[in-house]
Design an enzyme around this catalytic site. Structure first.
Site, mmCIF file in Angstrom:
data_model
loop_
_atom_site.group_PDB
_atom_site.id
_atom_site.type_symbol
_atom_site.label_atom_id
_atom_site.label_comp_id
_atom_site.label_asym_id
_atom_site.label_seq_id
_atom_site.Cartn_x
_atom_site.Cartn_y
_atom_site.Cartn_z
ATOM 1 N N GLU A 224 4.078 -1.786 10.379
ATOM 2 C CA GLU A 224 5.182 -1.385 9.495
ATOM 3 C C GLU A 224 5.793 -0.074 9.963
ATOM 4 O OE1 GLU A 224 3.862 -0.530 5.484
ATOM 5 O OE2 GLU A 224 5.903 -0.255 4.745
ATOM 6 N N ASP A 257 9.845 -2.904 5.651
ATOM 7 C CA ASP A 257 9.880 -2.318 4.303
ATOM 8 C C ASP A 257 11.326 -1.871 4.103
ATOM 9 O OD1 ASP A 257 9.962 -0.144 2.359
ATOM 10 O OD2 ASP A 257 7.773 -0.183 2.371
ATOM 11 N N HIS A 284 7.789 -5.674 2.854
ATOM 12 C CA HIS A 284 7.453 -4.840 1.709
ATOM 13 C C HIS A 284 8.755 -4.711 0.958
ATOM 14 C CE1 HIS A 284 3.565 -2.372 2.589
ATOM 15 N NE2 HIS A 284 3.338 -3.622 2.262
ATOM 16 N N ASP A 292 14.259 8.548 -0.455
ATOM 17 C CA ASP A 292 12.906 8.026 -0.611
ATOM 18 C C ASP A 292 12.900 6.551 -0.982
ATOM 19 O OD1 ASP A 292 10.182 8.175 -0.482
ATOM 20 O OD2 ASP A 292 9.916 9.074 -2.446
ATOM 21 N N ASP A 294 10.199 3.245 -2.446
ATOM 22 C CA ASP A 294 9.147 3.041 -3.439
ATOM 23 C C ASP A 294 9.568 3.110 -4.904
ATOM 24 O OD1 ASP A 294 7.275 2.753 -1.316
ATOM 25 O OD2 ASP A 294 7.241 4.917 -1.106
ATOM 26 N N ASP A 324 6.019 -3.315 -2.748
ATOM 27 C CA ASP A 324 5.532 -1.959 -2.467
ATOM 28 C C ASP A 324 6.369 -0.931 -3.210
ATOM 29 O OD1 ASP A 324 4.406 0.318 -1.450
ATOM 30 O OD2 ASP A 324 5.252 0.120 0.560
HETATM 31 C C1 RNT Z 1 4.789 4.047 3.011
HETATM 32 C C2 RNT Z 1 4.669 2.587 3.287
HETATM 33 C C3 RNT Z 1 3.352 1.988 2.950
HETATM 34 C C4 RNT Z 1 2.793 2.480 1.632
HETATM 35 C C5 RNT Z 1 1.646 1.684 1.116
HETATM 36 C C6 RNT Z 1 0.910 2.414 0.049
HETATM 37 O O1 RNT Z 1 6.038 4.513 3.181
HETATM 38 O O2 RNT Z 1 5.687 1.888 2.683
HETATM 39 O O3 RNT Z 1 3.466 0.619 2.989
HETATM 40 O O4 RNT Z 1 3.773 2.496 0.641
HETATM 41 O O5 RNT Z 1 0.838 1.314 2.142
HETATM 42 ZN ZN ZN Z 2 5.630 -0.223 2.679
#
Ligand code: RNT
Ligand code: ZN
Length: 416
Positions: A224, A257, A284, A292, A294, A324
């Site tokens: 990733e 992601d 993800h 940011d 998440d 994620d």
């Molecule tokens: C961090 C990544 C990673 C984490 C997780 C907890 O930027 O996205 O995947 O969020 O592994």
């Molecule tokens: Zn991630």
């Protein structure tokens, strides 16, 4: 005629079969991350998340023990829909008598046996796994697999290898593959003096991790990438180009992601690019806001676009969907459920598009009608099909939040 039957007729006018869409949706696996419940803290004593990621907010009720997290998972998953998998991090090891004695480079399958028990009890489709290369004293100067310190680098290589062995066990127990996703925070806050050498060390470390014997059917390894981290704004060792080339030359896959790219880059466009070369692509799904990622997944345009690329390319078996996000400013169970349900809604939205008609219009350069049809589709009654899907599969409808509120009153509020 009830609302669903009316909706069914409306979609049928465009050649879309709502019955097929409903049936298909229930079978698409979503891997749900365990770390929304406790702000990515884990159980192996490392404390809060570090390594360029941060959970903000102090909403009451964070799960502090395995028992609490498991109870929260049971409730959250019961309010989610469809085929679910559990996505674990190595930091959620349940060490028992090994606590304080066995470090991450020596974790064993048995440390995850309680998770297998839970997943089986819940009838989950499988378990996915992530080595935890952050929140740990063995990170040296913020670096793990790319560290110039050999002892540090070797420690994290052993951790990666241990995780592959654990993944093999999880796959065997669950009777389903286990995705092992490697993400490392390694990077620099300011202008580097050397961008290449850390990448060469990372390449070497990954090769060493993958050099152990493992069953490639059962264990699917992904890497990733990320363009930045908090406090690591200038340089990330595991960049997109680095990992795409690494994965392509090593026969593993990439994990995209959607919070990890420049703000105008989109994962919806990367999925078909990778599908042209890879049999599997991992995701993800998250939501980036300015600098940011998440944030909780919402029912937004880019999410719909991502789902369209999965659905219209017949890639629901090729794309491994994982979630994620981690928000500590709102009820964590609600955050979990909202994100997962939006993932499902967006998949349903994509399944309800006249994909073949639209593709044909594109090929015939009939861009006028293509635009008209795409815009017409946006206001069709998706909500009625979603409600029907929930009803048929015995999932909670719009009142699911009542259960969360009740749990908050009875359980979460007591966690001081
Ligand atoms: C961090 C990544 C990673 C984490 C997780 C907890 O930027 O996205 O995947 O969020 O592994
Ligand atoms: Zn991630």
């Amino acid at each position: 005629m009830n609302r669903y039957e009316q909706a069914k007729e409306m979609f049928a006018k465009y050649g879309v079969d709502t019955e097929q869409a409903i049936a298909k949706l229930a079978g698409i696996p979503i891997s749900v991350h365990c770390w929304q419940g406790d702000d990515v803290v884990g159980f192996d004593g490392a404390g809060g998340a570090s390594g360029g990621i941060q959970t903000t907010g102090n909403y009451p009720g964070r799960a502090r023990t395995p028992e609490e997290l498991m109870a929260d998972i049971r409730l959250a998953f019961s309010l989610m829909t469809g085929k679910l998998r559990l996505n674990l991090h190595a930091s959620y090891a349940m060490l028992g008598k090994d606590a304080g004695k066995v470090d991450r480079d020596a974790y064993r399958p048995e440390h995850f046996a309680p998770w297998v028990k839970l997943a089986k009890e819940m009838g989950l489709d499988g378990i996915d796994f992530n080595p935890t290369f952050f929140s740990h004293p063995k990170m040296k100067d913020g670096l793990s697999l790319s560290s110039p310190d050999e002892e540090t680098r070797k420690f994290w290589i052993r951790h990666g290898q241990a995780c592959i062995r654990i993944a093999e066990y999880l796959a065997e127990e669950m009777g389903s593959h286990c995705l092992v996703n490697i993400w490392i925070p390694d990077g620099l806050k300011d202008v580097p003096a050397d961008r290449l050498t850390p990448r060469l060390r990372l390449k070497d470390s990954l090769d060493e991790i993958l050099s152990i014997e493992y069953d490639k059917e059962k264990v699917r390894v992904a890497v990733e990438s990320k363009v930045f981290g908090i406090g690591l704004e200038s340089y990330t060792v595991g960049s997109n180009e680095f990992y795409q080339n690494y994965a392509a030359t090593r026969g593993i896959c990439c994990l995209l992601d959607n919070g990890h790219y420049h703000p105008t880059e989109v994962v919806s466009d990367k999925i078909p690019s990778l599908l042209a070369f890879y049999d599997k692509v991992a995701l993800h799904v998250t939501r980036g806001v300015r600098w940011d990622s998440d944030h909780v997944v919402l029912f937004e345009d880019e999410l719909k676009e991502i789902c369209k690329e999965i659905v219209r390319n017949g890639a629901t078996e090729k794309v491994m969907i994982g979630l994620d996000y981690f928000d500590a400013s709102i009820n964590r169970i609600s955050a979990w459920v909202v994100g997962e349900r939006n993932m499902d809604k967006a998949l349903l939205y994509a399944l309800l598009q006249p994909n073949d008609t639209l593709k044909k219009m594109q090929d015939e350069a009939n861009f006028t009608e293509q635009m008209v049809l795409q815009e017409e589709m946006k206001t069709l009654p998706y909500g009625d099909v979603w409600e029907e899907y929930l009803r048929r599969n015995n999932f909670a409808g719009a009142d699911w939040f009542e259960k969360v509120r009740d749990y908050e009153r009875k359980v979460l509020k007591e966690r001081k």
